[in-house]
Design a protein around this motif. Structure first.
Motif: not given
Lengths: 188, 346
Positions: B178-179, B275-276, B278, B299, B301, B315-317, B319-320
């Protein structure tokens, strides 16, 4: 270039993954060497067989056989080269027999090289996308699998669905996330 | 003195020559053409693999064994072999995905996620947003592979590590990060067979099966042009004005809101080639509306905000920070990061 070197590069040559310089060198060798051309044709033939002839089952060990053939390719003059022969050739001219009085100068060279390497490593660690530090954020949140909020369950499912269509998506991993979240929700 | 200097020069020239010769003998491989070949090989070559897949969801990694059969042009059959998903079968014919779960005796049908019409655009985005580099060679399932890293040009985006078969260019293993640089998923082929004896029909869901399937609302995704999504769902769909670098709007979908009301909701899909992100949005305040904020999901955050009457989840992967920045850029978004989202769920 020796046939042994060229044969090692043939899989990358067929995928057009060699640098322009090395591709030109391999191409030049192939123009002059029929043995390597035959090897290339054989490799191309195997790949075409896999891609087009759906009714044929390749015998087990075929791929390893191809690789072994590539490894054991013959030299242009027909003499089979051993790995040792290549190593001897590459070692030729390397100044192992350097006189002792020159060693201090060599150490200076070595020191300069070490310094340059150190600078390059520092640059790599801090500046480039390949850096192991560039993407670190260890304080990330946990990854819970038990989600009671139906909206979030839907969000996870929808996002996993969207991600599974991406290039190189780990479909099995994403499917298992969707199924696990759904199962957990049903058992709650 | 002259003798020492001459020796130093000779040694220097010798070292340079040896270094140059060594470099010439090395394989100078460009990784991106191999990545292109791997993309082609996954769909062009019929094969069956048995692989282990590990997802890092929950308190411990979940490891499952899966058998996957690939057949041209786009057929795929996945059978989970070990608990907790043992017996689950997923069939994909390129248009529909059918999931059969023997435990619940349920069949779920949905639209397939892969869209061939978006593939060319994704390839272009992948090459624009990622740098491919070969980091070595390894043996996977008894076959020599290239180990390739696809690192983002924009730090903070997720990335992948791939193991590509040297001869066939089939993908034999992968790791997803992830990021934040944390491993999220990994898969590794344990054995591979180029088995052509499988009848084509066995990879295609039968019409009888599809007829008896009960579609699950979350799996129903109707694609609509992004410009018409507001009309399709019956409320004004808001778009973020900030997008993480490299991402573009790919498509818009209509699905049923899962808060209990089942009214049409919108999903905007953003992608960077690999990557995606949403953005899920419904036109009313769901019953969890007071619980905004960001939290980890199995999957990636999720970040939930409200804007007027709309409830929005991003929603994505990544960084927050990036996801929160994106969520905050939605016009009128109200964001309460201190309150965990499920704290006030009824």
């Amino acid at each position: 270039m020796f046939c042994r070197d060229v044969n090692k590069l043939l899989p990358e040559y067929t995928a057009e993954a060699l640098t322009r310089f090395q591709r030109a060198r391999v191409g030049k060798h192939l123009d002059a060497c029929e043995t390597c051309r035959m090897e290339l044709a054989r490799l191309d033939g195997v790949l075409r067989l896999v891609e087009t002839h759906a009714s044929v089952t390749p015998p087990s060990g075929l791929w390893e056989g191809v690789l072994h053939q590539i490894e054991a390719a013959e030299a242009p003059d027909g003499v089979r080269q051993t790995p040792d022969a290549g190593r001897r050739t590459s070692a030729r001219g390397f100044p192992w027999a350097m006189p002792w009085p020159a060693l201090s100068v060599a150490w200076r060279w070595a020191g300069g090289a070490a310094l340059a390497t150190g600078l390059a490593v520092t640059f790599w660690v801090t500046r480039t996308p390949w850096s192991p530090l560039a993407h670190r954020d260890p304080a990330g949140p946990a990854r819970p699998v038990n989600i009671s909020d139906p909206e979030l369950v839907a969000a996870v499912q929808q996002h996993a669905f969207a991600s599974s269509g991406q290039l190189f998506a780990d479909r099995a991993g994403l499917e298992s996330i969707v199924l696990l979240v759904r199962k957990n929700r049903e058992t709650q | 003195m002259v003798g020492r200097r001459a020796t130093a020069i000779v040694v220097g020239i010798g070292l340079l020559a040896a270094g140059g010769y060594w470099l010439l003998r090395q394989r100078q491989v460009e990784a991106m053409p191999l990545v292109r070949s791997a993309l082609r090989a996954c769909t062009d070559i019929d094969h069956v693999v048995r692989q282990t897949t590990t997802v890092y969801a929950g308190s411990k990694p979940v490891r499952t064994e899966v058998e996957i059969a690939y057949r041209r042009p786009r057929f795929r059959r996945m059978v989970f072999l070990t608990p907790p998903l043992k017996g689950v079968t997923v069939l994909d014919d390129g248009e529909r995905t059918v999931r059969l779960d023997p435990d619940s005796a349920r069949v779920v049908v949905g639209r397939t996620a892969e869209a061939p019409e978006r593939r060319a655009k994704r390839k272009a985005l992948l090459e624009r947003n990622y740098l491919a580099r070969m980091t070595g060679e390894e043996t996977v399932a008894g076959r020599r592979t290239y180990r390739i890293e696809l690192r983002p040009r924009h730090p903070g985006n997720p990335w992948k590590r791939l193991w590509v078969d040297r001869v066939t260019k089939i993908l034999l293993a992968s790791e997803d990060y992830d990021g934040a640089g944390r491993l999220t998923r990994k898969s590794r082929v344990e054995s591979i067979e180029f088995d052509y004896s499988e009848p084509k029909g066995s990879l295609k869901p039968s019409e009888e099966l599809v007829k008896h399937a009960k579609p699950e609302p979350a799996d129903e995704n109707e694609i609509v042009p992004p410009g018409k999504i507001s009309k399709a769902v019956g409320f004004q769909v808001l778009r973020p004005t900030y997008m993480p670098p490299g991402y573009q709007l790919e498509a818009a979908f209509v699905y049923s809101c899962q808060c209990g009301c089942r009214v049409p909701a919108a999903r905007l899909q953003y992608g960077d080639g690999l990557n995606t992100i949403s953005v899920l949005q419904c036109g009313h305040l769901c019953h969890h509306v007071s619980a905004c904020g960001s939290r980890g999901l199995p999957q990636g955050q999720g970040v939930r905000v409200v804007s007027g009457e709309n409830t929005i989840v991003v929603v994505g992967e990544l960084t927050r920070r990036e996801l929160e920045k994106m969520a905050k850029s939605i016009p009128g978004a109200a964001f309460v990061p201190e309150r965990p989202m499920e704290a006030q769920a009824p």
